[in-house]
Design a protein around this motif. Structure first.
Motif, PDB file in Angstrom:
ATOM      1  N   ILE A  34      46.020  51.131  35.202  1.00 36.05           N
ATOM      2  CA  ILE A  34      45.094  51.789  35.299  1.00 36.05           C
ATOM      3  C   ILE A  34      43.777  51.423  34.674  1.00 36.05           C
ATOM      4  O   ILE A  34      42.936  50.725  35.295  1.00 36.05           O
ATOM      5  CB  ILE A  34      45.038  53.677  35.952  1.00 36.05           C
ATOM      6  CG1 ILE A  34      45.906  54.011  37.267  1.00 36.05           C
ATOM      7  CG2 ILE A  34      43.530  53.721  36.762  1.00 36.05           C
ATOM      8  CD1 ILE A  34      45.673  55.366  37.727  1.00 36.05           C
ATOM      9  N   PRO A  37      44.183  46.766  35.141  1.00 36.52           N
ATOM     10  CA  PRO A  37      44.828  46.015  36.529  1.00 36.52           C
ATOM     11  C   PRO A  37      45.281  44.578  36.051  1.00 36.52           C
ATOM     12  O   PRO A  37      46.520  43.726  36.682  1.00 36.52           O
ATOM     13  CB  PRO A  37      43.886  46.107  37.292  1.00 36.52           C
ATOM     14  CG  PRO A  37      42.602  46.788  37.193  1.00 36.52           C
ATOM     15  CD  PRO A  37      43.081  47.260  35.235  1.00 36.52           C
ATOM     16  N   ASN A  56      48.784  41.495  42.906  1.00 34.06           N
ATOM     17  CA  ASN A  56      47.637  41.906  42.656  1.00 34.06           C
ATOM     18  C   ASN A  56      47.738  43.460  44.062  1.00 34.06           C
ATOM     19  O   ASN A  56      47.163  44.041  42.964  1.00 34.06           O
ATOM     20  CB  ASN A  56      46.052  41.143  42.611  1.00 34.06           C
ATOM     21  CG  ASN A  56      46.493  40.316  41.731  1.00 34.06           C
ATOM     22  OD1 ASN A  56      46.916  40.096  41.270  1.00 34.06           O
ATOM     23  ND2 ASN A  56      44.721  39.899  41.657  1.00 34.06           N
ATOM     24  N   ILE A  60      47.350  46.847  41.497  1.00 36.12           N
ATOM     25  CA  ILE A  60      46.019  48.208  42.620  1.00 36.12           C
ATOM     26  C   ILE A  60      46.482  49.314  42.566  1.00 36.12           C
ATOM     27  O   ILE A  60      45.491  50.357  42.346  1.00 36.12           O
ATOM     28  CB  ILE A  60      45.247  46.805  43.796  1.00 36.12           C
ATOM     29  CG1 ILE A  60      44.480  46.273  43.073  1.00 36.12           C
ATOM     30  CG2 ILE A  60      44.439  48.317  43.992  1.00 36.12           C
ATOM     31  CD1 ILE A  60      44.048  44.918  43.932  1.00 36.12           C
ATOM     32  N   TRP A  64      47.863  53.816  40.749  1.00 34.70           N
ATOM     33  CA  TRP A  64      47.613  54.912  41.376  1.00 34.70           C
ATOM     34  C   TRP A  64      48.764  56.068  41.664  1.00 34.70           C
ATOM     35  O   TRP A  64      48.725  57.162  41.991  1.00 34.70           O
ATOM     36  CB  TRP A  64      46.651  54.884  42.064  1.00 34.70           C
ATOM     37  CG  TRP A  64      44.810  54.534  41.889  1.00 34.70           C
ATOM     38  CD1 TRP A  64      44.954  53.132  41.219  1.00 34.70           C
ATOM     39  CD2 TRP A  64      44.388  55.860  40.893  1.00 34.70           C
ATOM     40  NE1 TRP A  64      43.678  53.256  40.820  1.00 34.70           N
ATOM     41  CE2 TRP A  64      43.280  54.765  40.538  1.00 34.70           C
ATOM     42  CE3 TRP A  64      44.188  56.806  41.320  1.00 34.70           C
ATOM     43  CZ2 TRP A  64      42.313  55.539  39.885  1.00 34.70           C
ATOM     44  CZ3 TRP A  64      42.997  57.804  40.086  1.00 34.70           C
ATOM     45  CH2 TRP A  64      42.328  56.407  39.618  1.00 34.70           C
TER      46      TRP A  64
ATOM     47  N   SER B  23      43.247  53.685  45.840  1.00 30.49           N
ATOM     48  CA  SER B  23      43.210  52.858  45.073  1.00 30.49           C
ATOM     49  C   SER B  23      42.193  51.562  44.982  1.00 30.49           C
ATOM     50  O   SER B  23      41.693  50.742  44.482  1.00 30.49           O
ATOM     51  CB  SER B  23      44.434  52.286  44.480  1.00 30.49           C
ATOM     52  OG  SER B  23      44.862  52.016  45.943  1.00 30.49           O
ATOM     53  N   PHE B  24      41.807  51.551  46.177  1.00 28.32           N
ATOM     54  CA  PHE B  24      41.018  50.439  46.471  1.00 28.32           C
ATOM     55  C   PHE B  24      39.658  50.812  45.871  1.00 28.32           C
ATOM     56  O   PHE B  24      39.027  50.126  45.993  1.00 28.32           O
ATOM     57  CB  PHE B  24      41.735  50.536  48.036  1.00 28.32           C
ATOM     58  CG  PHE B  24      42.590  49.392  48.745  1.00 28.32           C
ATOM     59  CD1 PHE B  24      43.351  48.819  47.845  1.00 28.32           C
ATOM     60  CD2 PHE B  24      43.096  49.620  49.974  1.00 28.32           C
ATOM     61  CE1 PHE B  24      44.251  47.921  47.608  1.00 28.32           C
ATOM     62  CE2 PHE B  24      43.786  48.244  50.087  1.00 28.32           C
ATOM     63  CZ  PHE B  24      45.230  47.769  49.305  1.00 28.32           C
ATOM     64  N   ASN B  27      39.408  50.463  42.313  1.00 27.08           N
ATOM     65  CA  ASN B  27      39.155  48.891  41.983  1.00 27.08           C
ATOM     66  C   ASN B  27      38.215  48.043  42.522  1.00 27.08           C
ATOM     67  O   ASN B  27      37.887  47.104  41.805  1.00 27.08           O
ATOM     68  CB  ASN B  27      40.461  48.343  42.396  1.00 27.08           C
ATOM     69  CG  ASN B  27      40.493  46.738  42.291  1.00 27.08           C
ATOM     70  OD1 ASN B  27      41.347  46.328  41.022  1.00 27.08           O
ATOM     71  ND2 ASN B  27      40.505  45.742  43.520  1.00 27.08           N
ATOM     72  N   PHE B  28      37.915  48.564  43.447  1.00 30.12           N
ATOM     73  CA  PHE B  28      36.477  47.246  43.997  1.00 30.12           C
ATOM     74  C   PHE B  28      35.637  48.474  43.613  1.00 30.12           C
ATOM     75  O   PHE B  28      34.343  47.427  43.735  1.00 30.12           O
ATOM     76  CB  PHE B  28      36.759  47.170  46.011  1.00 30.12           C
ATOM     77  CG  PHE B  28      37.458  46.729  45.676  1.00 30.12           C
ATOM     78  CD1 PHE B  28      38.317  45.098  45.408  1.00 30.12           C
ATOM     79  CD2 PHE B  28      38.532  46.928  47.219  1.00 30.12           C
ATOM     80  CE1 PHE B  28      39.378  44.456  45.884  1.00 30.12           C
ATOM     81  CE2 PHE B  28      39.920  46.527  47.012  1.00 30.12           C
ATOM     82  CZ  PHE B  28      40.150  45.211  46.803  1.00 30.12           C
ATOM     83  N   ARG B  30      34.774  49.617  39.984  1.00 32.29           N
ATOM     84  CA  ARG B  30      34.938  48.984  39.044  1.00 32.29           C
ATOM     85  C   ARG B  30      34.231  47.656  38.519  1.00 32.29           C
ATOM     86  O   ARG B  30      35.035  46.451  39.494  1.00 32.29           O
ATOM     87  CB  ARG B  30      36.115  49.192  38.462  1.00 32.29           C
ATOM     88  CG  ARG B  30      37.543  48.318  38.364  1.00 32.29           C
ATOM     89  CD  ARG B  30      38.708  48.842  37.855  1.00 32.29           C
ATOM     90  NE  ARG B  30      38.524  49.192  37.210  1.00 32.29           N
ATOM     91  CZ  ARG B  30      40.152  49.258  36.449  1.00 32.29           C
ATOM     92  NH1 ARG B  30      40.837  49.712  36.620  1.00 32.29           N
ATOM     93  NH2 ARG B  30      40.363  49.587  34.833  1.00 32.29           N
ATOM     94  N   GLY B  33      37.750  45.081  38.249  1.00 37.32           N
ATOM     95  CA  GLY B  33      38.253  44.998  39.105  1.00 37.32           C
ATOM     96  C   GLY B  33      38.885  44.185  39.643  1.00 37.32           C
ATOM     97  O   GLY B  33      38.180  42.293  39.127  1.00 37.32           O
TER      98      GLY B  33
END
Lengths: 153, 161
Positions: A34, A37, A56, A60, A64, B23-24, B27-28, B30, B33
């Motif tokens: 985490i 990534p 990817n 991602i 998680w 998770s989305f 990720n988006f 940070r 990401g």
């Protein structure tokens, strides 16, 4: 399956032990992935099994999935669904490791750390197979005994 | 519909929906990401260091003018590495301890056993940050070196057999 076997596999202490082992392992495995990534995407790439476009997405989501299912399986909330995903991830790891071993790839496994982790070997494969069997036991024999869900009830 | 009533299937779908959302969003939101879909170029080595060909690296090796840094995991390093190479994966204490290289009058050549030399690039950049000059990434990495039959330590490596 005979009654005696079912009784053994349904033992609440056995199930609890498996839940703790799987939960702690998956939570631990998720943290570095985490945090990094991009590095985990590299680890997946090194196995050379997936098309670039999907790497990817996996990098991602999978960490998680490991963290959430690890927490849930310990807590005993959505336990059998979590055991299903843990089992499925382990199956993917087993296929990937077997393939890497068969092709003689000398790569970091990317299991717990994306930077300088463990190389792929038979012990790693054996560990994943044992954990996969554990996930199946929780999925099919897990009960609400010794879970937060039971406490809430 | 019967499948959806199965508790394992129902719980799995709930878990998946939650995980996808978390998770989305994470990720988006940070800074580091990664894009949802990667191209092949995303997995090529990116480094500020220059690249050394196998031939140039071997010449420096023979003259004793280069130190080789293996950026792979210790287990992979143990299987096979360039003769005399130092194992220093990214983030390792071994890499942090290479500060003396900044004072050494030598070429530093980083490589890994993986096809992608990304980790070697990470180590090369780190060494440059630490003040090392003349840092290079080995084109083709260990595999190319091993295929040439150049000196290696470790007996279990599969490439070049």
């Amino acid at each position: 399956m005979n009654g005696r076997m079912t009784e053994v596999l349904s033992n609440k202490w056995l199930i609890l032990a498996i839940r703790l082992v799987l939960g702690v392992t998956f939570i631990w495995a998720s943290i570095d992935k985490i945090a990094n990534p991009g590095g985990f995407a590299d680890s997946i790439y090194n196995y050379r099994m997936l098309p670039h476009e999907t790497i990817n997405l996996m990098a991602i989501v999978m960490p998680w999935l490991e963290l959430v299912t690890g927490i849930l399986i310990i807590a005993g909330i959505l336990m059998r669904g979590s055991a299903f995903w843990i089992g499925l991830m382990l199956l993917v790891f087993i296929v990937a490791l077997s393939s890497a071993l068969a092709r003689g790839l000398d790569i970091d496994c990317g299991c717990f750390s994306v930077e300088g982790g463990h190389g792929v070997d038979m012990w790693l494969l054996l560990r994943d197979i044992l954990m996969f069997l554990g996930a199946l036991i929780v999925m099919f024999f897990g009960t609400s005994a010794m879970t937060l869900r039971r406490s809430a009830d | 519909m019967r499948l959806a009533r199965n508790p394992i299937v129902r719980e799995s779908l709930i878990v998946l929906a939650g995980v996808l959302a978390i998770s989305f969003i994470f990720n988006f939101s940070r800074e580091d990401g990664i894009p949802l879909i990667a191209g092949a170029e995303d997995f090529r080595v990116q480094t500020k260091a220059e690249f050394a060909s196998i031939e140039d690296a071997y010449r420096l090796f023979e003259d004793g003018r280069a130190i080789f840094i293996d950026a792979g995991a210790p287990e992979v390093y143990a299987l096979g590495h360039i003769e005399g190479a130092i194992d220093a994966p990214p983030g390792s204490p071994e890499l942090a301890g290479l500060t003396w290289l900044a004072e050494a009058d030598t070429y530093v050549i980083c490589y890994t056993a993986a096809k992608s030399q990304r980790q070697a690039g990470v180590v090369a950049d780190k060494l440059m940050e630490m003040g090392c000059k003349s840092v290079f990434v080995l084109l083709g990495g260990f595999e190319a070196w091993d295929e040439q039959g150049f000196p290696v330590d470790g007996t279990a490596h599969k490439t070049g057999e």
